[in-house]
Scaffold this active site. Structure first.
Site, PDB file in Angstrom:
ATOM      1  CE  LYS A 260      -5.256   0.396  -3.223  1.00 51.88           C
ATOM      2  NZ  LYS A 260      -6.434   1.120  -2.652  1.00 51.88           N
TER       3      LYS A 260
ATOM      4  CB  SER B 203      -8.695  -1.056  -0.750  1.00 53.18           C
ATOM      5  OG  SER B 203      -8.428  -0.374  -1.954  1.00 53.18           O
TER       6      SER B 203
ATOM      7  CB  SER C  62      -9.405   1.969   0.496  1.00 56.21           C
ATOM      8  OG  SER C  62     -10.698   1.653   0.037  1.00 56.21           O
TER       9      SER C  62
END
Length: 449
Positions: A93, A148, A172
């Site tokens: 991420k 997210s 998330s």
């Protein structure tokens, strides 16, 4: 998306190349059936082909990944000792620093690299305190992929990488994993290092893996966990859940859910209880509607909160609350969170339960532009409240939570997730239960072609 390193090899190959899961890829590399460089090139070709519409990646570090893969290949050929993730391409991420920009990698990313992983790049996430993201759901682009950690979930579900890291504040990791039909883990508080993560909340943020199956989640967790609680799984046998105590609490965990979500949980319990001791647990659970989960988030813990309020009403209210409280009130709220965590642990101990089974989300993925859903009782509910509702208890209590795709007959529509909740520190229990459930009800490797 920013792509560095130019076009990858075999630009004219038809179709998206098949990329095996984490454990299978590591085995193929270890046994010299597949080179790390060829495995990486498969990923890069797939990303180049699919990501222009999927929009899962924020940045692809092709040349840096190739250098790492070449070194991994040299180590295989020279007979050096290999890590458990040697040569396996993974994504992270965008809120996690990968080290490709010259800065120190995040603690979790460094753990993956130390285990031999090849970091392909970073995946998209909405701007902090918003739900607006360009990423598409690979199962239906007209539907939301969640929020997210959406880029990580979409990249894994589309088969572009074997697995990816996300971060979970109030669902998330778990929400996008469930809506995209893959597995995701929020570990117990503090088990996975967060240094190098851009946090939304020091109190509630945790780094967790997203993968196609629980076997891969187990392998990643054993690499990421500070306590190293389990050895890499043996994917040749069935998971052993003998003696594991399973319960379905119901109550607030089923209210407002579509019938299919509740049925999936009941069937999962039946599957596990055929081989594990089951005991009942009262549907009463620690209250998580006190606001204690919102206010530390609103305080920001390092996230700048000056300027205009976020557009989403629930988050805006949290930020507004956070601006109004002082140190004394913040200490009171922290104490409330601590007591909730103690109570959650006590409930498992008193009821003699190891794992609770609940839905991950109350309904499948909504239309991308939708802001509300209609509950089965006809009451409208904002999606910003609906999707995190069943994920919030683990976030507040610091407990481990694993989402696994619900095992359902083909053609029943968009995926749902079964969530396995444990007491803090009970990560091994939820992983054992999730692995057994997936082995019994889904294809053994959960591979995507």
């Amino acid at each position: 998306m920013t792509v560095t390193g130019g076009r990858s090899a075999s630009d004219n190959d038809a179709g998206t190349p098949f990329v095996p899961g984490v454990a299978e890829a590591a085995r193929l590399v270890r046994e010299r059936h597949l080179s790390p460089l060829e495995l990486l090139e498969r990923c890069l070709r797939g990303i180049e082909r699919e990501d222009p519409w999927l929009r899962a990646f924020d940045r692809v570090d092709a040349e840096d990944a190739r250098r790492t893969a070449r070194e991994a290949e040299r180590q295989v050929r020279s007979g050096e000792r290999l890590g458990p993730l040697h040569g396996v391409p993974l994504a992270c991420k965008v809120l996690l620093e990968t080290g490709a920009t010259g800065r120190a990698p995040a603690q979790a990313v460094a753990a993956l690299r130390s285990a031999g992983a090849v970091i392909v790049g970073t995946t998209r996430a909405p701007a902090l305190f918003t739900f607006d993201c360009d990423t598409r759901n690979p199962l239906d682009p007209a539907r939301t992929p969640g929020w997210s950690s959406t880029g990580s979930a979409a990249a894994v579900a589309a088969g572009l990488v074997p697995a990816a890291l996300g971060s979970d504040t109030v669902g998330s990791v778990r929400i996008p994993a469930a809506l995209c039909g893959v597995a995701g883990l929020r570990p117990s508080a503090g088990l996975v290092g967060r240094r190098g993560l851009t946090v939304m909340s020091e109190t509630f943020d945790e780094v967790g893996p997203i993968a196609r199956n629980v076997t891969d989640i187990q392998l990643l967790f054993s690499t990421l966990s500070a306590e190293r609680p389990s050895a890499p799984p043996d994917d040749t046998g069935q998971p052993d859940v003998r003696g594991l105590r399973i319960a379905v609490p119901g109550g607030c965990f089923s209210d407002g859910c579509v019938p299919r979500a509740v049925e999936a949980v009941e069937k999962a319990a039946g599957t596990l209880c055929s081989s594990a001791h089951s005991c009942a647990m009262s549907p009463s659970t620690p209250s998580t509607s006190t606001g204690a989960d919102r206010v530390p988030h609103a305080l920001g813990d390092g996230v700048p909160l000056s300027g205009a309020l976020p557009a989403e009403p629930g988050i805006a209210a949290a930020v507004r609350d956070g601006r109004r409280i002082g140190a004394e009130r913040a200490a009171q709220l922290s104490g409330r969170v601590r007591r909730l965590r103690e109570r959650w642990r006590a409930l498992f101990r008193e009821a003699e339960v190891d794992v609770l089974l609940v839905p991950t989300v109350p309904a499948p993925a909504a239309e991308r532009e939708a802001t509300h859903r209609t509950r089965p009782d006809g009451v409208p509910e904002p999606l910003a409240a609906a999707y995190p509702r069943l994920c919030r208890p683990a976030s507040v209590t610091g407990a481990p939570a694993l989402t696994v795709p619900a095992a359902e007959p083909a053609g029943r529509g968009l995926p749902l997730g079964v969530q396995f909740l444990g007491a803090p520190g009970g990560d091994r229990h939820v992983l054992r239960a999730g692995a057994a459930y997936q082995a019994a009800g889904t294809p053994p490797n959960g591979e995507h072609r």
